[in-house]
Design an enzyme around this catalytic site. Structure first.
Site, mmCIF file in Angstrom:
data_model
loop_
_atom_site.group_PDB
_atom_site.id
_atom_site.type_symbol
_atom_site.label_atom_id
_atom_site.label_comp_id
_atom_site.label_asym_id
_atom_site.label_seq_id
_atom_site.Cartn_x
_atom_site.Cartn_y
_atom_site.Cartn_z
ATOM 1 N N ASP A 120 11.780 -54.192 47.207
ATOM 2 C CA ASP A 120 12.401 -54.376 45.906
ATOM 3 C C ASP A 120 12.588 -55.866 45.666
ATOM 4 O OD1 ASP A 120 13.621 -53.592 43.513
ATOM 5 O OD2 ASP A 120 15.609 -53.579 44.421
ATOM 6 N N HIS A 146 4.317 -59.265 43.179
ATOM 7 C CA HIS A 146 3.700 -58.216 44.000
ATOM 8 C C HIS A 146 2.619 -58.798 44.909
ATOM 9 C CE1 HIS A 146 5.998 -55.342 41.815
ATOM 10 N NE2 HIS A 146 5.371 -55.554 40.687
ATOM 11 N N ASN A 172 9.830 -46.153 39.059
ATOM 12 C CA ASN A 172 8.767 -47.148 38.853
ATOM 13 C C ASN A 172 7.720 -46.703 37.836
ATOM 14 O OD1 ASN A 172 8.967 -48.063 42.322
ATOM 15 N ND2 ASN A 172 9.878 -49.102 40.585
#
Length: 122
Positions: A15, A32, A63
């Site tokens: 996270d 990411h 998500n």
């Protein structure tokens, strides 16, 4: 760490990649991309310390509310990771198990299935 201090299972909730990127005035995708290094380092640490189980909580039902392009990118990261690393996992006697719902594309589901099957006896 001495032998008595080594846990048998480590779980990581992945996270904060979007927040990491925002602080640096980058887009969420860059967060990411940067997280790939943390995943690799976590796996290497567990192999080195002979930790039996690593759980990476990577994608929750919440998500699915993310922008479509971000979701697509996250799944492309997983696909790329499996294509590049699953044979290394197998050589290192690492077993891969993807747990939870698998609401992915047929292509990704097949890749996950083949990866799990290849490493199932590790």
């Amino acid at each position: 760490m001495n032998k008595e201090e080594i846990p048998q299972h480590i779980a990581i909730i992945m996270d904060g990649n979007g927040r990491w990127a925002k602080i640096r005035n980058e887009n969420r995708i860059q967060g990411h991309i940067k997280a790939k290094k943390s995943v690799r380092e976590s796996i290497e640490f567990c192999v080195e310390k002979k930790i039996k189980c690593l759980t990476l909580f990577a994608f929750s039902t919440e998500n699915w509310k993310r922008p479509k392009n971000e979701i697509k990118f996250l799944f492309s990261l997983l696909e790329s990771f499996l294509k590049k690393k699953i044979k290394d996992f197998h050589r290192q006697k690492i077993k891969l198990s993807v747990i939870g719902k698998k609401n992915f594309s047929n292509k990704l589901n097949n890749l996950i299935y083949k990866s799990e099957k290849l490493t199932s006896r590790n």
